[in-house]
Enzyme design. Structure first.
Site, PDB file in Angstrom:
ATOM      1  N   GLY A   1     -11.861 -19.322 -27.911  1.00 41.08           N
ATOM      2  CA  GLY A   1     -11.512 -20.636 -27.404  1.00 41.08           C
ATOM      3  C   GLY A   1     -10.224 -21.091 -28.056  1.00 41.08           C
ATOM      4  O   GLY A   1      -9.360 -20.273 -28.373  1.00 41.08           O
ATOM      5  N   CYS A   2     -10.100 -22.372 -28.282  1.00 41.36           N
ATOM      6  CA  CYS A   2      -8.886 -22.931 -28.869  1.00 41.36           C
ATOM      7  C   CYS A   2      -8.538 -22.217 -30.186  1.00 41.36           C
ATOM      8  O   CYS A   2      -9.329 -22.220 -31.116  1.00 41.36           O
ATOM      9  CB  CYS A   2      -9.080 -24.411 -29.126  1.00 41.36           C
ATOM     10  SG  CYS A   2      -7.675 -25.180 -29.954  1.00 41.36           S
TER      11      CYS A   2
END
Length: 179
Positions: free
Chosen positions: A13-14
């Protein structure tokens, strides 16, 4: 790279949230935020976030396996993500925010697949583990303002980590086993 250094590449993810857990561990030489897995050379953040390049936001870790073995990196990786979510991670949705383990050799591939199987069999999650194990591709470092974001913008990073739902998820599923 030095003789006792290896690479590990993870999409979780991020990438802002994937640096800190690894960054200050013994045997970790450096952690770089970037993009991998896609088809566009030297992509920008805007291109990757448009989900048109095939890239994942990822971190590439240079580590000393004698101090911090790959198996330990895998354990730490799983504790940062929701491995059952095929659509992204927490607040961030789309292909560029999906999870993946990018292996650099056959040993990493085997260890990653074994680790994924153990996690699935553990019963910790009631849905299938969907994080793929993929061959490493060219890794492009992200723009400088993304590097070590948790140090440069501590307050924003902390509020994002909590607000995105990542902190609560980690606490619920790992109860003190993470960092």
């Amino acid at each position: 790279m030095e003789k006792n250094e290896q690479l590990a590449t993870f999409a979780g993810g991020c990438f802002w949230c994937m640096v800190k857990p690894f960054d200050e561990q013994p045997g970790i030489i450096k952690v770089v935020s970037g993009y991998t897995g896609g088809t566009v050379e030297n992509p920008t953040y805007q291109q990757v976030c448009s989900d048109t390049t095939g890239h994942f936001e990822a971190v590439q870790i240079t580590y000393n396996p004698e101090v911090f073995p790959y198996e330990k990196l895998l354990d730490l990786f799983w504790q940062q993500i929701d491995p059952t979510d095929p659509g992204g991670q927490f607040y961030d949705r789309g292909q560029s925010y999906q999870t993946a383990i990018f292996y650099h050799d056959v040993t990493q591939k085997r260890l990653a697949e074994e680790s994924k199987h153990r996690l699935q069999e553990s019963g910790r999650f009631n849905k299938p583990i969907v994080t793929p194990v993929l061959p490493a591709k060219t890794f492009y470092p992200a723009e400088e303002y993304h590097q070590h974001y948790y140090k440069k913008n501590r307050a924003h990073y902390e509020s994002y980590h909590v607000g995105s739902g990542r902190t609560g998820f980690i606490q619920k599923h790992w109860r003190g086993e993470h960092e």
